[in-house]
Scaffold this motif. Sequence first.
Motif, PDB file in Angstrom:
ATOM      1  N   ASP A   1      11.358  52.306   7.853  1.00 61.92           N
ATOM      2  CA  ASP A   1      10.964  51.449   8.968  1.00 61.92           C
ATOM      3  C   ASP A   1       9.847  50.534   8.467  1.00 61.92           C
ATOM      4  OD1 ASP A   1      10.411  50.222  11.351  1.00 61.92           O
ATOM      5  OD2 ASP A   1       9.552  51.989  12.327  1.00 61.92           O
TER       6      ASP A   1
ATOM      7  N   LYS B   1      17.498  45.988  13.716  1.00 58.31           N
ATOM      8  CA  LYS B   1      16.079  45.715  13.930  1.00 58.31           C
ATOM      9  C   LYS B   1      15.930  44.301  14.473  1.00 58.31           C
ATOM     10  CE  LYS B   1      11.608  46.808  13.211  1.00 58.31           C
ATOM     11  NZ  LYS B   1      10.952  48.034  13.631  1.00 58.31           N
TER      12      LYS B   1
ATOM     13  N   GLU C   1      14.772  48.121   9.633  1.00 58.39           N
ATOM     14  CA  GLU C   1      14.969  49.562   9.643  1.00 58.39           C
ATOM     15  C   GLU C   1      16.216  49.883   8.832  1.00 58.39           C
ATOM     16  OE1 GLU C   1      15.115  51.428  13.438  1.00 58.39           O
ATOM     17  OE2 GLU C   1      13.361  50.365  14.191  1.00 58.39           O
TER      18      GLU C   1
END
Length: 496
Positions: free
Chosen positions: A207, A91, A133
């Motif tokens: 997420d 991420k 994530e």
Amino acid sequence: MKRFYYIFILIMISGSLSAQSIDDALRFSKHNYSGTARSLSMGGAFGALGGDFSSLSINPAGIAVYRSSEFTFTPSLELVKSSNSGETNDKYSFTIGNIGYVASMVPRLAPEKGVQNFNFAIGYNRVANFNREGFVMTMESPSSRLDYWSQKAQGRNPDLDPGDPNGLYEFEERLAYDVYLLSPDESLRYFTPFYENDVMDQMQYIDEKGYIGEYIIAGGFNVSHKFYLGASIGIQDVYYKSNTTYIETIYGLDGNIIPNESALEEFTFREFLKTSGAGVNFKIGAILRPVKNLRLGIAIHTPTYYNLDERYESFMSSQFTPDMNNQLEFPEDGNAYHDKYSEFVARSNFDLETPFRAILSGAYLLGKRAIISVDYEMIDYSNNEFDDNDYRDLNQRISESYSSTHNLRIGGELRVNPNFSLRGGYAKIGDPYKGSIDESYEAYSGGLGFKQNNFFFDLGYQFREYDEDYVFYPESDIVTLNNKNHQVRMTFGFRF
């Protein structure tokens, strides 16, 4: 760092449509003092040093150390690598770590003793980042989340209106009923479509996005270059959004994807949570310089008083084999796939008060060549409090779950020559939990600085690694998500 996520459990215990939990209190009260690249590279240990815009979020007396006006701007790049069972998610996030302006007003005929200058500052420091994530799984589990929902549904009437205390919880059990994952008999005993020998693979995708940014208005003054006093008002902007997708895929004893006994192939449960709002706090601090090269600092932060809006919704779907060879009753069209969104979106507005915190600091200047700085922070997370009588039970769980935390930050700087510096830092962040849960971690950092005339450029890097343990539902297996956080910041500054 290991952390058990009880959000799911706490929501079900409370029976509330809102998703407030003890994790909300912790999430919005933990801060990372690293607005500028220089602060990041020195571990955030700026409580006694001052003269850096990040210090205004730590000890506002740092504003009084400035001898000239200054403007800083800090872009930041962060990478979080989260891995479990060989699966890794990256991420990336690009943010503004800091933007600030300091005005230094030095009297034209400043006395040798007394007030030497008045300083004023306005700007922004990012104090928390939630972007991440992750993917976690457990294979061939003998239990299911449906077992838990079935237990919660016992004796509840699916024909009652949503929100009725005797009906099914509309965001979970009701959805499971609507997509044929739960089936009641005449006595309102609920059954799942499983057979005794069924096992399942369980997966959850996480997420998360968001931040806490602090807008600062600060002022301070310098007395005889011996005593520095400052105060600030911080307005914190909060944004947090999470999407979680939970999937169970059913297996028979021989490991085939299509089960031998149950007609259920898999089901999916998605949750969406969004929290936003603002809070305000007040900070006051002082720096004492008893001898030329030693600085001692102290700062007190009042609680941050948040007003937050929250939105929660959920979705569920199921997939069965076409022959429908199971105990459930299906619609006449015989469709093997079913999906259902929650018919209501839970919205709530609540107030949250974070704890007081105190910071003691010390810094020693080794001539004009080197600096050693140490900050010690104390904060009692058990004093987090939702300010509403409806949250008395939740506040009690906060008091029982969290404890006092002690954080240590150490930084050093070596001036190689008048224009170039090297920096390093270390931070030990304590565990906010009582009992066996451990959320402590260590951070390591380094960087460099360059200045020429009225311009300066700083580059900082920080690394930290921690583990998080997830529980999908009561009595499920614990699965661990490993996180590696890399952060790079660049500060561009101008003095005038």
